[in-house]
Motif scaffolding. Structure first.
Motif, PDB file in Angstrom:
ATOM      1  N   GLU A  68       3.186  -0.659  -5.727  1.00 55.01           N
ATOM      2  CA  GLU A  68       1.728   0.199  -5.552  1.00 55.01           C
ATOM      3  C   GLU A  68       1.919   1.589  -5.185  1.00 55.01           C
ATOM      4  OE1 GLU A  68      -0.892  -4.038  -4.573  1.00 55.01           O
ATOM      5  OE2 GLU A  68      -0.767  -2.388  -2.857  1.00 55.01           O
ATOM      6  N   MET A  69       2.560   1.837  -3.922  1.00 55.27           N
ATOM      7  CA  MET A  69       2.623   3.146  -3.468  1.00 55.27           C
ATOM      8  C   MET A  69       4.135   3.320  -3.134  1.00 55.27           C
ATOM      9  SD  MET A  69      -0.769   3.105  -1.070  1.00 55.27           S
ATOM     10  CE  MET A  69      -1.213   4.904  -1.617  1.00 55.27           C
ATOM     11  N   THR A 129      -0.144  16.114  -8.802  1.00 62.23           N
ATOM     12  CA  THR A 129      -0.758  17.151  -8.030  1.00 62.23           C
ATOM     13  C   THR A 129       0.347  17.759  -7.027  1.00 62.23           C
ATOM     14  OG1 THR A 129      -2.859  16.141  -7.974  1.00 62.23           O
ATOM     15  CG2 THR A 129      -2.630  17.816  -6.832  1.00 62.23           C
ATOM     16  N   ILE A 171       1.828  14.362  -5.192  1.00 57.44           N
ATOM     17  CA  ILE A 171       1.280  13.181  -5.394  1.00 57.44           C
ATOM     18  C   ILE A 171       1.462  12.850  -7.107  1.00 57.44           C
ATOM     19  CG2 ILE A 171      -0.651  11.427  -5.357  1.00 57.44           C
ATOM     20  CD1 ILE A 171      -2.017  13.238  -3.104  1.00 57.44           C
ATOM     21  N   SER A 197       0.461   9.966  -9.997  1.00 59.60           N
ATOM     22  CA  SER A 197      -0.265   8.578 -10.357  1.00 59.60           C
ATOM     23  C   SER A 197       0.159   8.253 -11.915  1.00 59.60           C
ATOM     24  CB  SER A 197      -1.674   8.889 -10.306  1.00 59.60           C
ATOM     25  OG  SER A 197      -2.129   9.085  -8.859  1.00 59.60           O
ATOM     26  N   SER A 231      -1.885   2.923 -14.507  1.00 61.48           N
ATOM     27  CA  SER A 231      -2.394   1.489 -13.716  1.00 61.48           C
ATOM     28  C   SER A 231      -2.728   1.933 -12.479  1.00 61.48           C
ATOM     29  CB  SER A 231      -1.111   0.334 -13.930  1.00 61.48           C
ATOM     30  OG  SER A 231      -0.367   0.721 -12.987  1.00 61.48           O
ATOM     31  N   GLY A 232      -2.657   3.229 -11.883  1.00 61.57           N
ATOM     32  CA  GLY A 232      -3.149   3.511 -10.747  1.00 61.57           C
ATOM     33  C   GLY A 232      -2.027   3.565  -9.580  1.00 61.57           C
ATOM     34  N   LYS A 233      -0.935   3.329  -9.953  1.00 59.46           N
ATOM     35  CA  LYS A 233       0.346   3.428  -8.767  1.00 59.46           C
ATOM     36  C   LYS A 233       0.316   4.847  -8.387  1.00 59.46           C
ATOM     37  CE  LYS A 233       3.044  -0.552 -11.125  1.00 59.46           C
ATOM     38  NZ  LYS A 233       4.139  -0.703 -11.619  1.00 59.46           N
ATOM     39  N   GLN A 234       0.699   5.030  -7.050  1.00 59.90           N
ATOM     40  CA  GLN A 234       0.961   6.264  -6.822  1.00 59.90           C
ATOM     41  C   GLN A 234       2.288   6.472  -6.144  1.00 59.90           C
ATOM     42  OE1 GLN A 234      -2.408   6.940  -3.932  1.00 59.90           O
ATOM     43  NE2 GLN A 234      -3.835   5.532  -5.304  1.00 59.90           N
ATOM     44  N   VAL A 262       4.190   9.483  -3.360  1.00 62.21           N
ATOM     45  CA  VAL A 262       4.054  10.787  -2.515  1.00 62.21           C
ATOM     46  C   VAL A 262       5.377  11.165  -2.346  1.00 62.21           C
ATOM     47  CG1 VAL A 262       3.474  11.629  -0.215  1.00 62.21           C
ATOM     48  CG2 VAL A 262       2.057  10.307  -1.485  1.00 62.21           C
ATOM     49  N   ALA A 302      -6.790  14.659  -3.471  1.00 64.21           N
ATOM     50  CA  ALA A 302      -6.552  13.093  -3.356  1.00 64.21           C
ATOM     51  C   ALA A 302      -6.422  12.602  -4.611  1.00 64.21           C
ATOM     52  CB  ALA A 302      -7.830  12.555  -2.222  1.00 64.21           C
ATOM     53  N   HIS A 303      -5.471  11.647  -4.495  1.00 65.37           N
ATOM     54  CA  HIS A 303      -5.295  10.625  -5.636  1.00 65.37           C
ATOM     55  C   HIS A 303      -5.932   9.241  -5.253  1.00 65.37           C
ATOM     56  CE1 HIS A 303      -2.511  12.643  -8.418  1.00 65.37           C
ATOM     57  NE2 HIS A 303      -3.000  13.290  -7.836  1.00 65.37           N
ATOM     58  N   ALA A 304      -6.687   8.424  -5.977  1.00 64.39           N
ATOM     59  CA  ALA A 304      -7.205   7.186  -5.269  1.00 64.39           C
ATOM     60  C   ALA A 304      -7.231   6.196  -6.507  1.00 64.39           C
ATOM     61  CB  ALA A 304      -8.581   7.411  -4.849  1.00 64.39           C
ATOM     62  N   SER A 305      -6.957   4.877  -6.212  1.00 63.24           N
ATOM     63  CA  SER A 305      -7.089   3.907  -7.238  1.00 63.24           C
ATOM     64  C   SER A 305      -7.272   2.492  -6.486  1.00 63.24           C
ATOM     65  CB  SER A 305      -5.731   3.799  -8.049  1.00 63.24           C
ATOM     66  OG  SER A 305      -4.552   3.605  -7.193  1.00 63.24           O
ATOM     67  N   LEU A 343      -6.025  -1.039  -6.374  1.00 68.98           N
ATOM     68  CA  LEU A 343      -4.694  -1.787  -6.607  1.00 68.98           C
ATOM     69  C   LEU A 343      -4.809  -3.169  -5.914  1.00 68.98           C
ATOM     70  CD1 LEU A 343      -2.009   1.096  -6.261  1.00 68.98           C
ATOM     71  CD2 LEU A 343      -2.934  -0.109  -8.225  1.00 68.98           C
ATOM     72  N   SER A 389      -6.542   2.381  -2.298  1.00 68.31           N
ATOM     73  CA  SER A 389      -5.282   2.764  -2.235  1.00 68.31           C
ATOM     74  C   SER A 389      -5.378   4.482  -2.375  1.00 68.31           C
ATOM     75  CB  SER A 389      -4.199   2.140  -3.362  1.00 68.31           C
ATOM     76  OG  SER A 389      -4.188   0.820  -3.183  1.00 68.31           O
ATOM     77  N   VAL A 390      -5.192   5.009  -1.398  1.00 69.09           N
ATOM     78  CA  VAL A 390      -5.299   6.355  -1.720  1.00 69.09           C
ATOM     79  C   VAL A 390      -4.270   7.281  -1.017  1.00 69.09           C
ATOM     80  CG1 VAL A 390      -7.637   6.369  -1.619  1.00 69.09           C
ATOM     81  CG2 VAL A 390      -6.679   7.201   0.562  1.00 69.09           C
ATOM     82  N   SER A 391      -3.733   8.406  -1.643  1.00 67.48           N
ATOM     83  CA  SER A 391      -2.900   9.501  -1.378  1.00 67.48           C
ATOM     84  C   SER A 391      -3.518  10.771  -1.118  1.00 67.48           C
ATOM     85  CB  SER A 391      -1.682   9.495  -2.077  1.00 67.48           C
ATOM     86  OG  SER A 391      -1.163   8.352  -2.422  1.00 67.48           O
ATOM     87  N   VAL A 392      -3.442  11.617  -0.027  1.00 65.59           N
ATOM     88  CA  VAL A 392      -4.031  13.032   0.188  1.00 65.59           C
ATOM     89  C   VAL A 392      -2.921  13.925   0.567  1.00 65.59           C
ATOM     90  CG1 VAL A 392      -5.865  14.046   1.339  1.00 65.59           C
ATOM     91  CG2 VAL A 392      -6.152  11.317   1.109  1.00 65.59           C
ATOM     92  N   ASN A 421      -2.595   5.564   2.356  1.00 63.32           N
ATOM     93  CA  ASN A 421      -3.676   4.608   2.864  1.00 63.32           C
ATOM     94  C   ASN A 421      -3.646   3.344   1.797  1.00 63.32           C
ATOM     95  OD1 ASN A 421      -6.457   6.475   3.986  1.00 63.32           O
ATOM     96  ND2 ASN A 421      -4.748   6.070   5.272  1.00 63.32           N
TER      97      ASN A 421
END
Lengths: 329, 329, 329, 329
Positions: A144-145, A191, A214, A216, A219-222, A224, B192-195, B197, B210-213, B227
């Motif tokens: 996921e991250m 970004t 960041i 992405s 499918s929304g995987k992130q 950093v 921020a990126h958000a998804s 998951l 699920s977010v990255s900022v 997060n």
């Protein structure tokens, strides 16, 4: 089968690869070429191989594979030449700092069906490889991250910065490749924030020394990424992957693992202070994987395309900083 | 001096604060108010205090301070009422989910010169406080890059999500406050990126899990926040600050620190699985700081303005996701 | 100067030393001798050296140094022969299992003024060496209490036990040498407790598999050693030194340093499971130190006397178990 | 049920237990007695209880249980008195420094069928308790070797040493109890080495400050204890249990768990520097267990006999040092 090698470039990284070749029972170092005669001589006598010109290696019937460790601006030309000469090619990253030029070069590689492997050595670090294996084994469920921390012990000299293509193409590019290696899916959005906190001269040269990125995927995987050109505590190289069922992380490596305790607390020594000592095993494993790919006919990875994608992500990150928005790739 | 308290709200967090008050030699818990009679009774008998109505506490001559632990949508009204009643106010975060409403409320606080402290408890965690102290002591030089990892053990129920204001205003808001606490400078740019998951239902409710900022300050300092609403290994709460002279980090906390080794490796137990056990000391220290501010006349922090700024950052992060660009604040 | 080597014994440890010699720029592996022709052939072709008999190596004008990796019961004879032949000698521990025989052998070494180094490889482990360096640098003040934990992954076969001289002479002997290396003073009193907890067969052979030892020096320094023939979590090798100003410890080593977290906790992989992978660097450093001693004329350490004292401590420990009292040495 | 308490002794440890009683919903602190009037007053006002004489507490109909925190030489007398008065008794260790006197006292306890619990607080430390639970859960198979490291931050004053009964009866006694708690079997043989390394004055008083002990059980299990009266890095309290299927260990505790990294390395703060902060939870858990035993009629542990056996082991250790041999117990 013994794979017979020609080495192009007898500098610092050339020596590392020479050692990897001669220690490998499946390989033989036949010849080295370097524009600086003394460098070629030193390497030749230390590792027991001939000195030849690039042309001689190109035409040599007793050499199946080359390792390209020459300056960056010669990489694409040499890849094309040796692809046409029918040699398997290991090339230090990057293929070129320009995406167009890389695409042209890879077209030649495709056309000639040459074996090309690009030197993203970190995939071969035993600890990072174990992280990937844990993912493949299902230890953390769906990825996921991803968090990548990558900080150099100290900033390179201005001269290096000038020719480097900038922090994203020179330093973060390793992390872009690692991100792809761990995400298992290509980033579609990038970004980046960037600033000059370490050394004003770097800013004067139009580059940055501190960046956060960041990525992405569709499918929304992130992912950093955090980079700095200076870490007083050594060569800081950490990865962490958070998934649906758990987390896996690779900690930093240090040359000695003692701890001294006294009234000031518990102190462990700093990390490795140099990428070559930090990634000693990775360099050896990388060449072993290349030899193995040649010997077995398996596909060499990371491929030229892997190099191209990482470069495109670097370009996108730079555009993101300049334009203050998320860039779709 | 003994500070005499009225407690508004006898729920889960109300009990935590009641315990902190009665254990504090400088404080006395005089009364509790709660719309649910049974809750008020239980707390009253467990901690030895009267049951009163909100109105009675408002007018009480024997109460100098209140702790607001009622539902979020009552916070701003209660702050205004008790500010006008001349009481010192501790209010659980957030003041309100709407920036305008918070601004109105803080205008009343300013006008009445009331003491207001907002419950960003993490600043009072001994480990995080020690990180800040190390920075203040110069241990890492100038702050450059802050990394905050904050993951919940599990996603809250849909009902909670609906009223929460979304992940940025509910969860990341703690990290925005921590970022400001550690950066020592206000962020001016947010991406921020958000998804979704973790749980599709969260997405159906229009929220993310699920977010990255990335935050940047005017001088180029950066902060990365990661997060997730679910971490199988427990309540994951880490901070790391990289500076010009070094790095300082606070590791996760776990209820027991044993390690079992066998053929499968070396295993330590999971982290705390609940924010209340993870932050037990933080809650006690927070109320102690509030009491201390009242007793000494010192400025209470985090202030209402701290609450406002964190909320504005949350709003900016959400806009960044929606618009795919860096938001300037 | 290049030191030219003859290798006696082409078994497992012989190969390790052969690799160390050929990788060392100051050394050359000239010849190998082994009673088993095939073993000699394999090593010869893998590392590029001649096959000769022991007699030939003894008389060879092109060999200055030998490495003895033959069975234990041949060590003392070979040391005497090669001392008389004027070669520098590196001998795997032990010189012999009998103190008297060792004393005779060392008399010949003294008489011939031969260079003799005994293979207590652990002194050359980078982590243990760093512990010693920290002591020498004054990091912990005066040494007071040393703790050595040394546990094998699994018990050796009965056949090995029979020829080993027992756990104190075979296994604890390494820890006796390490104790002396770290205490900086010779033990004068030894007490040991021993039992059979791992494998009854070991007891039937008259040996033990689990032992605890206390050593004391004249000035009152103490060392505690804990040994087991079986540790399910790998090759457990730790040292800790407590001093007047602090403490220094070397933790265990593991092949990969990742950590996986999930609902069961945080798990790191087991330790190395084999002494050869655990002590890879120690073996290379040990031979480098031997070469260096020859090249510079420095005194080789650990010396024959170091081997003798460690053996005497092993004998004392066994007596302590049998007689139920502290043995003065 | 609410257990009503009388507290004998209002000193440092008396306050700790008073706090534990008032925080426990099943208990009530009725009265305190102390020869020093001011101490009794302070505790009375801080924790809201009456001041009574020992005689009054003895005869009180509203008190079921007492906690004895008076000087050591009064313990046995008070236990006998309160056993005869029909009170449940919690007594700080030791019951007495003389085995005979302890035996007499326990005879009275047996005769009166009084509930007696002895204050070996470490059994109630959550980390050490978790080690024991892991053993009971079968996580490491059969226990084989226990290692206990127990070092004080600093040596006590001469005055304390004089009345302490010596290091074995004062300090190691905790480790003897912990050894029994973890071994699950009583030691039958004890060997100790002891010396004066920390402070010559301790030697002049006839005591030691640095000791190493080996215990063995009938089945051959072993335990090693390492004590020093001074550890510059804090209150060093570690246990490790090696078994047939694995190992379990409890690491040291520290007040804050941050880490600072710079060119000198990675530094964590020192350990707790005081037994009261180190064992805060243990003290609370211990009284909770005592209350629970009274409330449920369960057997209180550690018992008087546990206190007696630990003392006998301390005596044996001292004899071992004096006589230079293993003592059978």
């Amino acid at each position: 089968m013994t794979v017979r090698f020609g080495l192009l470039g007898a500098g610092r990284i050339g020596k590392v690869h020479a050692k990897a070749v001669i220690s490998n029972p499946q390989a033989k170092l036949v010849a080295v070429a370097d524009a600086f005669e003394q460098a070629a001589k030193d390497l030749s006598s230390a590792y027991g191989c001939e000195i030849r010109t690039i042309e001689e290696i190109e035409k040599a019937g007793d050499i199946e594979a080359v390792i390209i460790c020459t300056p960056t601006d010669t990489h694409a030309d040499l890849i094309e030449r040796f692809a046409r000469a029918g040699k398997a090619i290991f090339c230090e990253k990057p293929i070129d700092l320009n995406v167009k030029r890389v695409e042209e070069c890879l077209a030649v590689v495709d056309e000639t069906k040459a074996t090309l492997m690009v030197g993203f050595n970190r995939r071969f670090d035993p600890h990072f490889a174990a992280v990937r294996k844990a993912i493949d084994d299902g230890a953390i469920g769906a990825v996921e991250m991803v968090t990548i921390t990558s900080r150099d012990p100290g900033a390179p000299p201005a001269e290096y910065i000038t020719r480097s293509g900038g922090i994203f193409r020179d330093m973060t590019i390793h992390d872009f490749d690692m991100a792809r290696f761990l995400l298992g899916e290509d980033p579609v959005a990038v970004t980046a924030h960037a600033s000059v906190l370490v050394d004003k001269k770097i800013g004067e040269l139009g580059d940055y020394d501190s960046v956060s990125v960041i990525l992405s995927t569709a499918s929304g995987k992130q992912c950093v990424i955090s980079n700095s050109r200076r870490a007083t505590y050594g060569y800081d190289q950490r990865i962490e992957v958070h998934g649906s069922k758990g987390m896996v992380a690779a900690e930093n490596q240090r040359p000695v693992s003692i701890e001294v305790a006294n009234g000031s607390g518990y102190t462990r020594p700093p990390l490795h202070d140099f990428f070559m000592t930090r990634y000693t095993e990775a360099y050896a494993n990388e060449i072993a994987a290349f030899i193995d790919a040649i010997a077995t006919g398996a596909k060499a990875a990371p491929s030229g395309k892997d190099g191209l994608i990482a470069l495109a992500l670097a370009d996108a990150a730079l555009r993101s900083v300049k334009e203050g928005k998320t860039i779709t790739v």
